[in-house]
Design a protein around this motif. Structure first.
Motif, mmCIF file in Angstrom:
data_model
loop_
_atom_site.group_PDB
_atom_site.id
_atom_site.type_symbol
_atom_site.label_atom_id
_atom_site.label_comp_id
_atom_site.label_asym_id
_atom_site.label_seq_id
_atom_site.Cartn_x
_atom_site.Cartn_y
_atom_site.Cartn_z
ATOM 1 N N MET A 214 -3.384 -11.271 -1.331
ATOM 2 C CA MET A 214 -4.016 -10.181 -0.882
ATOM 3 C C MET A 214 -3.905 -10.099 0.530
ATOM 4 S SD MET A 214 -5.090 -8.811 -3.965
ATOM 5 C CE MET A 214 -6.351 -7.719 -3.220
ATOM 6 N N THR B 116 -8.116 0.325 6.141
ATOM 7 C CA THR B 116 -7.541 0.681 4.827
ATOM 8 C C THR B 116 -8.727 0.591 3.717
ATOM 9 O OG1 THR B 116 -5.160 0.162 5.261
ATOM 10 C CG2 THR B 116 -5.727 0.539 2.995
ATOM 11 N N LEU C 178 -4.973 -4.792 -0.167
ATOM 12 C CA LEU C 178 -3.979 -4.485 -0.863
ATOM 13 C C LEU C 178 -3.142 -5.891 -1.580
ATOM 14 C CD1 LEU C 178 -1.833 -2.448 1.892
ATOM 15 C CD2 LEU C 178 -3.371 -1.481 0.080
ATOM 16 N N ARG D 45 -0.115 -8.017 -3.097
ATOM 17 C CA ARG D 45 1.211 -8.142 -2.460
ATOM 18 C C ARG D 45 2.101 -7.075 -2.970
ATOM 19 N NH1 ARG D 45 4.817 -11.353 0.001
ATOM 20 N NH2 ARG D 45 3.242 -13.066 0.455
ATOM 21 N N GLN E 289 1.564 -3.997 -3.261
ATOM 22 C CA GLN E 289 1.453 -2.607 -2.481
ATOM 23 C C GLN E 289 1.679 -2.948 -1.077
ATOM 24 O OE1 GLN E 289 -2.713 -1.058 -3.253
ATOM 25 N NE2 GLN E 289 -1.954 0.095 -4.974
ATOM 26 N N MET E 290 1.530 -4.112 -0.604
ATOM 27 C CA MET E 290 1.683 -4.378 0.663
ATOM 28 C C MET E 290 3.586 -4.412 0.990
ATOM 29 S SD MET E 290 0.237 -5.182 3.441
ATOM 30 C CE MET E 290 0.830 -5.677 5.157
ATOM 31 N N LEU F 226 4.120 -0.709 0.804
ATOM 32 C CA LEU F 226 3.932 -0.019 2.376
ATOM 33 C C LEU F 226 5.133 -0.477 3.157
ATOM 34 C CD1 LEU F 226 2.155 1.387 4.225
ATOM 35 C CD2 LEU F 226 1.093 -0.992 4.941
ATOM 36 N N PHE G 158 2.309 2.921 -4.558
ATOM 37 C CA PHE G 158 1.405 3.029 -3.418
ATOM 38 C C PHE G 158 0.764 4.501 -3.411
ATOM 39 C CE2 PHE G 158 0.149 3.388 0.999
ATOM 40 C CZ PHE G 158 -0.669 2.116 1.226
#
Length: 290
Positions: free
Chosen positions: A216, A222, A226, A228, A230-231, A234, A266
């Motif tokens: 996470m 934000t 997020l 992983r 979603q990271m 991004l 995302f």
């Protein structure tokens, strides 16, 4: 206050006065807070909830960088817990300078005029601190250059300077056993002058952050942490925008259409993609290739 995983809590950011996330990581012996919030009114309820959760005393506070909204709640934490305040040496020097200044309306307006305080922060500061005559800004008592590690009792926290476009003094906190990274504002655009991303800087930073064994990632403005996936998404979004905008020189609307129609896990709006296009264009203009 929300629990992210066992022994890790975060507060939701609030756009009303640009309040960032406040974080807390607890071990068996001590609690470490990530940032101090924008004001005593911001951080006070968070401290109340920590006590209700039975968290150990707050022994450490990490300032992720020197911007006021991450620092100016420190006096409330100090009054309740007397923790050690820690920051990168650049942050330490900047906050120490803040603590020696006057912040009445006239002084604040002059700092905005000189560019020391962003104009959009003026009304936010006044809302969080209606009376600044007796305001206490707590400078860090411990500074570091690259990194340090703090053992909270079975939970180790790596505190590391990472820099970035947003602020050169940016620091992250990695809770090893909890697999959580608090990244502060490091992954955001620069806010001085035109908001911009420098391509090399942002991708080096994101690759470094993603190299941690974390599940996470908490970015301070934000709405939610997020995972992983979603990271990674991004980073992919930023990469596509940079490539389409700077290398292929696609029109902005084409970039917006491609990204908003892409299968990326995302949440994307046309406005967000347009902001990214502008940020990379501004970064390229202010840092041209030799």
């Amino acid at each position: 206050m929300n629990q992210l995983v066992d022994g890790v809590w975060w507060s939701m950011p609030d756009l009303t006065t640009d309040r960032p996330v406040i974080g807390a990581i607890a071990g068996a012996d001590a609690t470490l807070m990530v940032d101090a919030g924008a004001s005593p009114a911001h951080v006070g309820p968070f401290l109340d909830e920590l006590r209700k959760q039975g968290a150990p005393p707050v022994r450490y506070v990490i300032y992720t960088h020197s911007h006021w909204d991450h620092v100016w709640g420190g006096s409330e934490i100090k009054a309740r817990h007397q923790p050690v305040f820690i920051a990168h040496e650049l942050t330490r020097d900047k906050v120490l300078a803040q603590s020696r200044l006057s912040w009445d309306d006239a002084s604040l307006a002059e700092r905005v005029r000189l560019g020391d305080v962003e104009s959009f922060s003026l009304e936010h500061i006044k809302a969080e601190h209606p009376s600044r005559g007796q305001m206490v800004i707590v400078p860090p008592s411990v500074g570091f250059q690259k990194q340090l590690e703090i053992d909270l009792g079975g939970v180790r926290c790596l505190v590391e300077h990472v820099g970035g476009d947003h602020s050169p003094d940016s620091t992250l906190v990695y809770a090893r056993e909890r697999k959580v990274v608090f990244a502060g504002d490091a992954a955001y655009t620069a806010v001085s002058g035109l908001r911009h991303y420098t391509r090399q800087v942002i991708f080096q930073l994101l690759d470094h952050v993603l190299a941690f064994d974390a599940e996470m990632f908490v970015l301070s403005h934000t709405p939610a942490p997020l995972p992983r996936e979603q990271m990674n998404a991004l980073r992919e979004i930023l990469w596509r925008v940079a490539t389409l905008t700077l290398d292929e020189r696609r029109p902005e609307q084409e970039v917006v259409d491609q990204l908003t129609q892409a299968d990326i896990p995302f949440p994307l709006s046309p406005e967000f993609v347009s902001e990214l296009v502008d940020a990379f264009k501004s970064g390229a203009a202010s840092h041209p290739k030799p």
